[in-house]
Enzyme design. Sequence first.
Site, PDB file in Angstrom:
ATOM      1  N   CYS A  86      11.650  18.370  46.161  1.00 58.72           N
ATOM      2  CA  CYS A  86      11.889  17.451  46.796  1.00 58.72           C
ATOM      3  C   CYS A  86      13.049  17.974  47.375  1.00 58.72           C
ATOM      4  CB  CYS A  86      12.377  16.196  45.632  1.00 58.72           C
ATOM      5  SG  CYS A  86      12.878  16.659  44.623  1.00 58.72           S
ATOM      6  N   ASP A 111       5.258  21.883  41.717  1.00 61.47           N
ATOM      7  CA  ASP A 111       6.474  21.285  42.246  1.00 61.47           C
ATOM      8  C   ASP A 111       7.499  21.801  41.546  1.00 61.47           C
ATOM      9  OD1 ASP A 111       8.375  19.001  42.428  1.00 61.47           O
ATOM     10  OD2 ASP A 111       7.283  17.751  41.470  1.00 61.47           O
ATOM     11  N   GLY A 115       5.984  14.256  34.190  1.00 61.17           N
ATOM     12  CA  GLY A 115       4.387  13.094  34.542  1.00 61.17           C
ATOM     13  C   GLY A 115       3.835  12.997  35.508  1.00 61.17           C
ATOM     14  N   GLY A 116       4.735  12.146  35.984  1.00 65.97           N
ATOM     15  CA  GLY A 116       4.444  11.590  37.421  1.00 65.97           C
ATOM     16  C   GLY A 116       2.839  11.650  37.702  1.00 65.97           C
ATOM     17  N   LYS A 117       3.147  12.994  38.638  1.00 68.43           N
ATOM     18  CA  LYS A 117       2.034  13.866  39.413  1.00 68.43           C
ATOM     19  C   LYS A 117       1.185  13.840  38.313  1.00 68.43           C
ATOM     20  CE  LYS A 117       5.253  15.389  42.910  1.00 68.43           C
ATOM     21  NZ  LYS A 117       6.783  15.352  42.380  1.00 68.43           N
ATOM     22  N   ASP A 155       5.339  22.328  30.762  1.00 64.21           N
ATOM     23  CA  ASP A 155       7.157  22.806  31.558  1.00 64.21           C
ATOM     24  C   ASP A 155       7.670  23.627  30.655  1.00 64.21           C
ATOM     25  OD1 ASP A 155       8.575  20.501  33.639  1.00 64.21           O
ATOM     26  OD2 ASP A 155      10.053  21.110  31.985  1.00 64.21           O
ATOM     27  N   CYS A 186       4.714  22.288  36.591  1.00 60.69           N
ATOM     28  CA  CYS A 186       6.419  22.356  36.479  1.00 60.69           C
ATOM     29  C   CYS A 186       5.848  20.619  36.265  1.00 60.69           C
ATOM     30  CB  CYS A 186       6.895  22.317  37.902  1.00 60.69           C
ATOM     31  SG  CYS A 186       7.432  24.235  37.704  1.00 60.69           S
ATOM     32  N   ALA A 187       5.496  19.962  35.404  1.00 58.39           N
ATOM     33  CA  ALA A 187       4.869  18.710  34.899  1.00 58.39           C
ATOM     34  C   ALA A 187       5.973  18.109  34.835  1.00 58.39           C
ATOM     35  CB  ALA A 187       4.099  18.787  34.256  1.00 58.39           C
TER      36      ALA A 187
END
Length: 444
Positions: free
Chosen positions: A369, A316, A249-251, A269, A245-246
């Site tokens: 989160c 994520d 794209g931070g991770k 995604d 679940c990009a």
Amino acid sequence: MTPAARLQAVIEMLEAVAATPRPADGTIGSYFRARRYIGAKDRTALAETAYTVLRHQARLDWWCAHYRAAPTVRLRLIAWLRLGQKDSEGTVTQLFSGGKFAPALLDETETKFLASLKGHDRIEHPKMPLAVRTEMPDWIMPELSAQYGDRLEMELNALLAAAPLDLRVNPIKAERGAVTEELRAAGAAVTPCRYAPLGLRLGARLALPSLPAFKEGRVEVQDEGSQLVALLVAAEPGMRVVDFCAGAGGKTLAIAAAMQNKGRVIALDVLDKRLDRAGERFRRAGIHNIETRALSSASDPWVKRHKGSFDRVLVDAPCGGSGTWRRNPDARWRTLGPGLDALLPLQQEILTSAARLVKPGGRLIYATCSLLDRENSAQIATFLHNHPDFTLLPYGEVWDKVTDTPRPCPGDMLQLTPAQHDTDGFFAAILERAAPVADTTIKT
């Protein structure tokens, strides 16, 4: 801009936030893009006031209800000016002058409400319940109370503060020490993050997009908690990794950088436009081992075709986002996507589908989160019950191999909270798939 013009702009922004089914930061950003004539100083002041009112919405609405007035953006601002900024009744009336660029004159209800606030000098009131004082929706209080016990009020108060701005140094292009000196030379107050080995925390907001360190890809904006989730993927050069679940794209970037551009990272995604935007971040960072692919759903045929092919799979998962409420205060009061009743089965569906990609001996990392156990540890318990070929790998065993910073929390799963760690609220669990049993039969 005059004070009255600023007030009118804040009213317009907050009314747009209330009327637009998207997060407040996107709506406020659109407001400014449509009014490029507003200077940087005014933009900062306007955004700070708008977010401050959003962070106090439950308390401001309580005052409206206390004096039998249906809450509106204008009434909330009247209460904030009087009780938050300590402006006099006369000053507030002058701001609502009805003049050019100023808010319209106070109507009868607003005038009466303003007069009712006379004699009060604090936004808090002894009669406010805990949920109102801490800006929490009623539905979440029983769950958090059961989870946190005596720490409840401390945890809720931490969610009231504005979130810090964290950066992740891109190891493909720079080292943390050199970037720290570069940013300090540009006037930024920078300190190393406590847990994230590549993290930097800015002491005050600054025009980051204009700095060479950002424009040239030496740093990326990423909350320290998010950096730690990516760290626990423990991706190594040459591995095959999926970010299921990009999103933006931070991770994905952090994972690919840890692999030193060696190996393959696939960012998946269901929202292809987000993946398109992420591509610019990848290019700026000098990362070229990432492939993006849009999925039709969690059970897209691509998943079946690549069954058992990857060393690491990060999920994520979409969640209620309660861990980010200090960063997105409006999200407490609005459901902009699926509600929890829809998210819980979706999280399990995504986790189950993504698990098919993990090869024997590989790892599945589940993250949210969220602060809620039912989105976190309860989902892991359900998954493990249904998938006996996976076991929980204590996060500390991975942590000690990828960083020498202190472990943030006890237990086998990572749970970060704003109160305890000054990060967004993040959860992560590492699940390892059983390796095939070696055949020790003696052949004759």
